[in-house]
Design a protein around this motif. Structure first.
Motif, mmCIF file in Angstrom:
data_model
loop_
_atom_site.group_PDB
_atom_site.id
_atom_site.type_symbol
_atom_site.label_atom_id
_atom_site.label_comp_id
_atom_site.label_asym_id
_atom_site.label_seq_id
_atom_site.Cartn_x
_atom_site.Cartn_y
_atom_site.Cartn_z
ATOM 1 N N ARG A 15 -0.374 13.559 5.060
ATOM 2 C CA ARG A 15 -0.114 14.993 4.883
ATOM 3 C C ARG A 15 -0.370 15.437 3.453
ATOM 4 O O ARG A 15 0.109 14.841 2.523
ATOM 5 N N ARG A 16 -1.199 16.421 3.311
ATOM 6 C CA ARG A 16 -1.427 17.072 2.030
ATOM 7 C C ARG A 16 -1.465 18.575 2.275
ATOM 8 O O ARG A 16 -1.719 19.021 3.386
ATOM 9 N N SER A 17 -1.209 19.354 1.233
ATOM 10 C CA SER A 17 -1.339 20.796 1.383
ATOM 11 C C SER A 17 -2.813 21.146 1.495
ATOM 12 O O SER A 17 -3.591 20.880 0.579
ATOM 13 N N ARG A 19 -5.419 24.211 2.007
ATOM 14 C CA ARG A 19 -5.436 25.672 1.855
ATOM 15 C C ARG A 19 -6.757 26.289 2.309
ATOM 16 O O ARG A 19 -6.967 27.477 2.105
ATOM 17 N N LEU A 153 2.792 25.478 2.680
ATOM 18 C CA LEU A 153 3.908 26.419 2.619
ATOM 19 C C LEU A 153 3.697 27.363 1.455
ATOM 20 O O LEU A 153 3.120 26.979 0.440
ATOM 21 N N LYS A 154 4.201 28.576 1.605
ATOM 22 C CA LYS A 154 4.273 29.489 0.470
ATOM 23 C C LYS A 154 5.706 30.010 0.391
ATOM 24 O O LYS A 154 6.231 30.542 1.379
ATOM 25 N N GLY A 155 6.290 29.846 -0.789
ATOM 26 C CA GLY A 155 7.682 30.266 -0.966
ATOM 27 C C GLY A 155 7.834 31.744 -1.287
ATOM 28 O O GLY A 155 8.952 32.224 -1.498
ATOM 29 N N PHE A 178 9.924 31.212 3.911
ATOM 30 C CA PHE A 178 8.605 30.620 3.652
ATOM 31 C C PHE A 178 7.556 31.171 4.595
ATOM 32 O O PHE A 178 7.853 31.482 5.747
HETATM 33 C C1 LIG Z 1 9.359 24.807 -1.633
HETATM 34 C C2 LIG Z 1 7.858 24.818 -1.714
HETATM 35 C C3 LIG Z 1 7.193 25.977 -2.056
HETATM 36 C C4 LIG Z 1 5.790 26.004 -2.125
HETATM 37 N N1 LIG Z 1 5.155 27.167 -2.419
HETATM 38 C C5 LIG Z 1 3.813 27.184 -2.459
HETATM 39 C C6 LIG Z 1 3.128 28.399 -2.708
HETATM 40 O O1 LIG Z 1 3.747 29.447 -2.894
HETATM 41 N N2 LIG Z 1 1.771 28.388 -2.725
HETATM 42 C C7 LIG Z 1 1.064 27.241 -2.482
HETATM 43 O O2 LIG Z 1 -0.171 27.271 -2.497
HETATM 44 N N3 LIG Z 1 1.687 26.048 -2.256
HETATM 45 C C8 LIG Z 1 3.033 26.011 -2.231
HETATM 46 N N4 LIG Z 1 3.679 24.832 -1.948
HETATM 47 C C9 LIG Z 1 2.901 23.591 -1.746
HETATM 48 C C10 LIG Z 1 2.924 22.735 -3.022
HETATM 49 O O3 LIG Z 1 2.119 23.332 -4.011
HETATM 50 C C11 LIG Z 1 2.434 21.342 -2.673
HETATM 51 O O4 LIG Z 1 3.293 20.775 -1.720
HETATM 52 C C12 LIG Z 1 2.397 20.455 -3.911
HETATM 53 O O5 LIG Z 1 1.383 20.864 -4.795
HETATM 54 C C13 LIG Z 1 2.148 18.972 -3.575
HETATM 55 O O6 LIG Z 1 0.904 18.813 -2.905
HETATM 56 P P1 LIG Z 1 0.835 18.191 -1.438
HETATM 57 O O7 LIG Z 1 1.622 19.099 -0.503
HETATM 58 O O8 LIG Z 1 -0.610 18.128 -1.105
HETATM 59 O O9 LIG Z 1 1.491 16.860 -1.463
HETATM 60 C C14 LIG Z 1 5.064 24.810 -1.863
HETATM 61 C C15 LIG Z 1 5.749 23.646 -1.509
HETATM 62 C C16 LIG Z 1 7.120 23.663 -1.414
HETATM 63 C C17 LIG Z 1 7.835 22.388 -0.994
#
Ligand SMILES: Cc1cc2nc3c(=O)[nH]c(=O)nc-3n(C[C@H](O)[C@H](O)[C@H](O)COP(=O)(O)O)c2cc1C
Length: 206
Positions: A15-17, A19, A153-155, A178
């Motif tokens: 799992r990675r973010s 976009r 996710l976007k907070g 979120f």
């Molecule tokens: C509480 C929380 C809020 C986040 N908010 C945002 C956000 O507003 N925009 C975004 O692009 N990513 C957001 N993320 C994703 C993080 O940027 C991402 O999880 C982090 O860079 C680590 O990368 P990975 O998910 O690939 O492991 C959020 C993650 C969490 C847990």
């Protein structure tokens, strides 16, 4: 258990973010399944405090993007952000919302929170509910990966909850927290580099 591998560990590691999404739609039934799996998470006092608004139409996405941008604009202007940066940030945010093949707003319902005597305990009670939403969302992201989807996710709704609530006419008691943006990962997508976490840095034995 040493030496044994479970698929869940692979999914967690994968799992990675993500976009950037490909054009394939995400079936409504799959969205419902992911919500059901999110709701297998642990929660305080045996509550089920998670609520999800599925933003399914372009019209609803547009209303949400406008409302969130308006609230963010006010925050950016309050700290005198340069106009060019404001425009870039706002247009990127709108684009992210409209481009998500599946978009959910994850909310919390605190109606099963226990009444507490003072601010310290009220804040801790609230934190417990917030933590449980993190668990539910991680379930959702992992289940999405297992089904070939990805997302992030976007907070931002935490910063503009009234605007989100109004734009989507959310039921009373739903606190938006979120955005969950999901889809099929764009072909060739490479996640951003990320520092590894070393167990030795985050764990002590006593
Ligand atoms: C509480 C929380 C809020 C986040 N908010 C945002 C956000 O507003 N925009 C975004 O692009 N990513 C957001 N993320 C994703 C993080 O940027 C991402 O999880 C982090 O860079 C680590 O990368 P990975 O998910 O690939 O492991 C959020 C993650 C969490 C847990």
């Amino acid at each position: 258990m040493e030496g044994e591998y479970y698929p869940v560990a692979d999914v967690i590691s994968q799992r990675r973010s993500v976009r950037r999404f490909g054009p394939e739609p995400v079936a409504r039934g799959l969205v419902r399944e992911l919500v059901a799996l999110a709701c297998r998470a642990p929660a305080p006092h045996k509550s089920r405090p998670w609520r999800f608004a599925y933003v399914a139409t372009d019209g609803a996405k547009g209303r949400l993007a406008e409302a969130m941008s308006g609230a963010w604009l006010a925050d950016l202007e309050a700290v005198e952000t340069p106009v060019r940066d404001v425009q870039r940030l706002i247009s990127r945010s709108k684009e992210q919302i409209s481009a998500a093949p599946a978009l959910l707003v994850a909310c919390l319902d605190y109606s099963d929170a226990k009444e507490q005597e003072d601010e310290r305990r009220r804040s801790a009670e609230r934190d417990m509910f917030v933590q449980s939403l993190g668990a539910a969302l991680q379930n959702m992201l992992l289940a999405a990966v297992e089904r070939g989807l990805a997302g992030y996710l976007k907070g931002a709704p935490l910063f503009c909850a009234p605007a989100v609530r109004e734009a989507l006419e959310l039921p009373d008691g739903w606190d938006p927290a979120f955005l969950v943006l999901l889809g099929h990962p764009e072909e060739g997508f490479e996640p951003a580099p990320r520092a590894d976490v070393e167990v030795v840095d985050v764990m002590v034995e006593r």
